[in-house]
Design an enzyme around this catalytic site. Structure first.
Site, short mmCIF file in Angstrom:
data_model
loop_
_atom_site.label_atom_id
_atom_site.label_comp_id
_atom_site.label_asym_id
_atom_site.label_seq_id
_atom_site.Cartn_x
_atom_site.Cartn_y
_atom_site.Cartn_z
N CYS A 62 -27.72 6.79 -0.18
CA CYS A 62 -26.60 6.02 -0.73
C CYS A 62 -26.64 4.59 -0.23
O CYS A 62 -26.81 4.35 0.97
CB CYS A 62 -25.27 6.67 -0.34
N CYS A 90 -11.98 -8.49 3.46
CA CYS A 90 -12.55 -7.83 2.28
C CYS A 90 -12.82 -6.38 2.64
O CYS A 90 -13.38 -6.09 3.69
CB CYS A 90 -13.85 -8.53 1.87
N ASP A 127 -11.78 -5.43 20.73
CA ASP A 127 -12.33 -6.52 19.95
C ASP A 127 -12.02 -7.85 20.60
O ASP A 127 -11.72 -8.84 19.94
CB ASP A 127 -11.75 -6.47 18.52
N CYS A 160 -22.34 0.61 -0.57
CA CYS A 160 -21.75 -0.54 0.12
C CYS A 160 -22.58 -1.79 -0.09
O CYS A 160 -22.04 -2.89 -0.25
CB CYS A 160 -21.59 -0.23 1.61
N CYS A 201 -16.76 -2.80 0.74
CA CYS A 201 -17.78 -1.86 1.20
C CYS A 201 -17.16 -0.57 1.71
O CYS A 201 -17.82 0.49 1.71
CB CYS A 201 -18.67 -2.50 2.26
N CYS A 229 -20.29 -13.04 4.44
CA CYS A 229 -19.27 -11.99 4.40
C CYS A 229 -17.89 -12.61 4.17
O CYS A 229 -17.49 -13.55 4.87
CB CYS A 229 -19.29 -11.22 5.72
N CYS A 271 -25.60 8.94 5.65
CA CYS A 271 -25.59 8.03 4.50
C CYS A 271 -26.66 8.42 3.48
O CYS A 271 -26.49 8.18 2.29
CB CYS A 271 -25.83 6.59 4.94
#
Length: 361
Positions: free
Chosen positions: A200, A250, A143, A203, A253, A223, A197
């Protein structure tokens, strides 16, 4: 030790497990099919203040341009749930969010800075490869550069891209970090996995600020993770009341995602929760001076936002708590906020004034 290329990947997996990694994959370097989506995301301004994303442009999708000579990418996954994570941990985290006067820090940020942990261990893995093969061209990423890590991870079989854009694994949910080693030797790519997924969209439905604007598309400007970490200026007025008591990141999700019932605890002590960052009252956290902030966040990811943004984030949470407080709680919250009215930072003071203007029922 002389190792053939066919023997190498199983050995890399073995060495990686010994270093605390959960999974290893191999990706090629042709990410051309990802470029249109990246260009559209940048053109829409969804990267917000993260100008480095636009500055690097398509180099993010071109590993061989970023590191000349790269022909393969080793991708690594490392689970990060603390070792003492209880069964039903998602319910525990939702309960934190239901206590307005308690500050909530994302699970991943309660331990040691993952950049430090992964980078050091990826380098050790590279050293093991060099011992077996001899010197080779490589560069380690965690990252830390213009790398399309989720794209590389999904192409190398680490999982599939969920509708929240995070990588999801049937064996490990999404509670893991990703890292990469760009290498100058050809390795056989591992097969990607199919997406699971289905219909669904839990999130998308739970996101407090509506940041997941469409399946697989996040507007970072909305976000909470972006707002509390990457964003340096005032938090937009329209979003403050939606942030609740989330003061760093956060997890909503991920907490709601059915696949995270398979999330794995880390094998490393590095990601165990540090004292002082979990279950703390907002008023107490708001009282930290800069020296205390630096001491209690040393070696952790929170330190990078600095004391000023820390106070900004907590001021917003205190205002949200004040809005739903009873008389006794309201007095305590106001006292904490008023103690910062003379802070030298205009950013902090503006958010304190906003918070004090929030009225209890």
């Amino acid at each position: 030790m002389v190792v053939s290329s066919s023997q190498l990947v199983p050995l890399i997996r073995q060495w990686a497990r010994e270093l605390g990694f959960s999974q290893i994959g191999i990706a090629g370097v042709d990410l051309a099919s990802a470029e249109p989506g990246l260009a559209q995301w940048l053109a829409a301004g969804f990267h917000g203040d993260m100008q480095y994303m636009a500055a690097h442009g398509m180099r993010r999708a071109r590993p061989a341009e970023l590191v000349p000579g790269t022909v393969s990418v080793i991708t690594a996954r490392m689970d990060y749930l603390p070792r003492d994570t209880p069964a039903g941990w998602q319910a525990v985290e939702f309960e934190r969010l239901a206590r307005p006067s308690e500050g909530v820090v994302s699970v991943y940020a309660r331990g040691r800075d993952y950049h430090k942990v992964l980078r050091a261990r990826l380098q050790k893995l590279s050293d093991r490869i060099a011992e077996a093969l001899g010197p080779f061209g490589h560069r380690v990423f965690t990252d830390s550069a213009p790398v399309l890590e989720a794209e590389l991870a999904s192409r190398s079989g680490q999982g599939w891209r969920g509708k929240h854009t995070l990588v999801l694994s049937r064996e490990a949910g999404s509670m893991f970090f990703l890292g990469e080693i760009y290498v100058d030797m050809p390795l056989e790519p591992t097969e990607p996995v199919t997406a699971h997924c289905g219909s669904c969209q839990a999130c998308m439905d739970i996101c407090p600020t509506g940041a997941i604007v469409a399946p697989h598309r996040v507007d970072a400007r909305r976000c909470i993770s972006y707002l509390t970490i990457e964003h340096a200026g005032p938090i937009p007025l329209a979003l403050r009341s939606l942030m609740g008591n989330r003061i760093y990141g956060c997890d909503d999700c991920q907490l709601i995602c059915p696949w995270n019932k398979f999330a794995q605890v880390s094998s490393l002590p590095d990601f165990d929760q540090r004292a002082g960052l979990s279950g703390q009252q907002l008023a107490a956290l708001f009282g930290w001076d800069e020296a205390t902030f630096l001491r209690l966040t040393e070696g952790g990811p929170i330190r990078r936002i600095g004391h000023e943004r820390w106070l900004r984030n907590i001021a917003v949470a205190l205002g949200n708590a004040l809005r739903v407080a009873d008389a006794a709680q309201a007095a305590s919250l106001r006292a904490a906020l008023q103690a910062r009215l003379a802070h030298p930072s205009p950013l902090v003071v503006e958010h304190v004034h906003w918070a004090l203007a929030q009225q209890p029922p």
